[in-house]
Design a protein around this motif. Structure first.
Motif, PDB file in Angstrom:
ATOM      1  N   ALA A  28      98.667  75.036 -35.036  1.00  0.00           N
ATOM      2  CA  ALA A  28      98.258  75.727 -36.260  1.00  0.00           C
ATOM      3  C   ALA A  28      99.461  76.065 -37.128  1.00  0.00           C
ATOM      4  CB  ALA A  28      97.510  77.006 -35.909  1.00  0.00           C
ATOM      5  N   SER A  29      99.229  76.061 -38.418  1.00  0.00           N
ATOM      6  CA  SER A  29     100.234  76.523 -39.366  1.00  0.00           C
ATOM      7  C   SER A  29      99.523  77.244 -40.503  1.00  0.00           C
ATOM      8  CB  SER A  29     101.061  75.353 -39.907  1.00  0.00           C
ATOM      9  OG  SER A  29     100.239  74.417 -40.566  1.00  0.00           O
ATOM     10  N   LYS A  70     103.925  79.219 -29.614  1.00  0.00           N
ATOM     11  CA  LYS A  70     103.922  77.868 -30.175  1.00  0.00           C
ATOM     12  C   LYS A  70     102.797  77.666 -31.167  1.00  0.00           C
ATOM     13  CE  LYS A  70     106.047  75.668 -26.150  1.00  0.00           C
ATOM     14  NZ  LYS A  70     105.890  74.632 -25.086  1.00  0.00           N
ATOM     15  N   LYS A  71     101.959  78.688 -31.341  1.00  0.00           N
ATOM     16  CA  LYS A  71     100.814  78.590 -32.255  1.00  0.00           C
ATOM     17  C   LYS A  71      99.961  77.362 -31.921  1.00  0.00           C
ATOM     18  CE  LYS A  71     102.960  81.083 -36.085  1.00  0.00           C
ATOM     19  NZ  LYS A  71     103.252  81.094 -37.532  1.00  0.00           N
ATOM     20  N   GLY A  77      90.230  71.907 -37.714  1.00  0.00           N
ATOM     21  CA  GLY A  77      91.104  70.751 -37.681  1.00  0.00           C
ATOM     22  C   GLY A  77      90.326  69.488 -37.980  1.00  0.00           C
ATOM     23  N   GLN A  78      91.032  68.377 -37.983  1.00  0.00           N
ATOM     24  CA  GLN A  78      90.416  67.104 -38.365  1.00  0.00           C
ATOM     25  C   GLN A  78      89.725  66.413 -37.203  1.00  0.00           C
ATOM     26  OE1 GLN A  78      93.381  67.405 -37.280  1.00  0.00           O
ATOM     27  NE2 GLN A  78      93.872  65.553 -36.141  1.00  0.00           N
ATOM     28  N   GLY A  79      89.969  66.890 -35.995  1.00  0.00           N
ATOM     29  CA  GLY A  79      89.324  66.310 -34.833  1.00  0.00           C
ATOM     30  C   GLY A  79      90.148  65.248 -34.149  1.00  0.00           C
ATOM     31  N   THR A  80      89.897  65.091 -32.860  1.00  0.00           N
ATOM     32  CA  THR A  80      90.541  64.042 -32.075  1.00  0.00           C
ATOM     33  C   THR A  80      89.471  63.415 -31.190  1.00  0.00           C
ATOM     34  OG1 THR A  80      92.396  63.530 -30.584  1.00  0.00           O
ATOM     35  CG2 THR A  80      91.276  65.639 -30.232  1.00  0.00           C
ATOM     36  N   LEU A  81      89.447  62.096 -31.125  1.00  0.00           N
ATOM     37  CA  LEU A  81      88.365  61.370 -30.480  1.00  0.00           C
ATOM     38  C   LEU A  81      88.622  61.181 -28.997  1.00  0.00           C
ATOM     39  CD1 LEU A  81      85.686  59.852 -30.891  1.00  0.00           C
ATOM     40  CD2 LEU A  81      87.052  57.792 -31.353  1.00  0.00           C
ATOM     41  N   VAL A  89      96.006  76.875 -44.567  1.00  0.00           N
ATOM     42  CA  VAL A  89      95.903  76.814 -43.105  1.00  0.00           C
ATOM     43  C   VAL A  89      95.678  75.367 -42.687  1.00  0.00           C
ATOM     44  CG1 VAL A  89      94.564  77.501 -41.099  1.00  0.00           C
ATOM     45  CG2 VAL A  89      95.015  79.164 -42.923  1.00  0.00           C
ATOM     46  N   GLN A  90      96.416  74.962 -41.664  1.00  0.00           N
ATOM     47  CA  GLN A  90      96.220  73.628 -41.102  1.00  0.00           C
ATOM     48  C   GLN A  90      96.107  73.715 -39.600  1.00  0.00           C
ATOM     49  OE1 GLN A  90      99.339  70.984 -42.520  1.00  0.00           O
ATOM     50  NE2 GLN A  90      97.982  70.252 -44.133  1.00  0.00           N
TER      51      GLN A  90
END
Length: 126
Positions: free
Chosen positions: A23-24, A75-76, A117-121, A1-2
């Motif tokens: 998401a995938s 579009k997930k 997820g990895q996050g966004t600042l 999962v990403q």
């Protein structure tokens, strides 16, 4: 999962941003989704969550009236619209997902979410 978050940036007080999280590898339509944020030196905190169908949402008090969570199952992707930003909104924003059944209530607890997820600042300057 990403989970791939994007849309963060440096803005001024009162500006808006739209965060996205694609998401995938996840049965997206059967997963509740959430947004959390973490400011430097602080614990990760709940921002908003949305049910599988998108019909039910939940917001932190700090987000009510300013932020809007939405999703596009085709579009997930889950979105977080940020309006009227203040310096207190400066943080790294994370999307999260958890497979749920229809009757599962939305959770505001980070440990209830399985995928991150990895996050966004987001940086808001006065």
């Amino acid at each position: 999962v990403q989970l791939q978050a994007s849309g963060g940036g440096s803005v001024q007080v009162g500006d808006s941003l739209r965060l996205s999280c694609a998401a995938s590898g996840l049965t997206f339509s059967r997963s509740a989704l959430g947004w959390f944020r973490q400011a430097p030196g602080k614990e990760r905190e709940f921002v908003a969550a949305i049910s599988r169908s998108g019909r039910t949402t939940s917001y932190a008090d700090s987000a009510k009236g300013r932020f809007t969570i939405s999703r596009d199952n085709g579009k997930k992707t889950v979105y977080l619209q940020l309006n009227s930003l203040t310096p207190e909104d400066t943080a790294k924003y994370y999307c999260a997902a958890v497979p749920t059944i229809l009757t599962t209530p939305l959770s505001t607890t980070p440990t209830d979410y399985h995928y991150w997820g990895q996050g966004t600042l987001v940086t808001v300057s006065s």
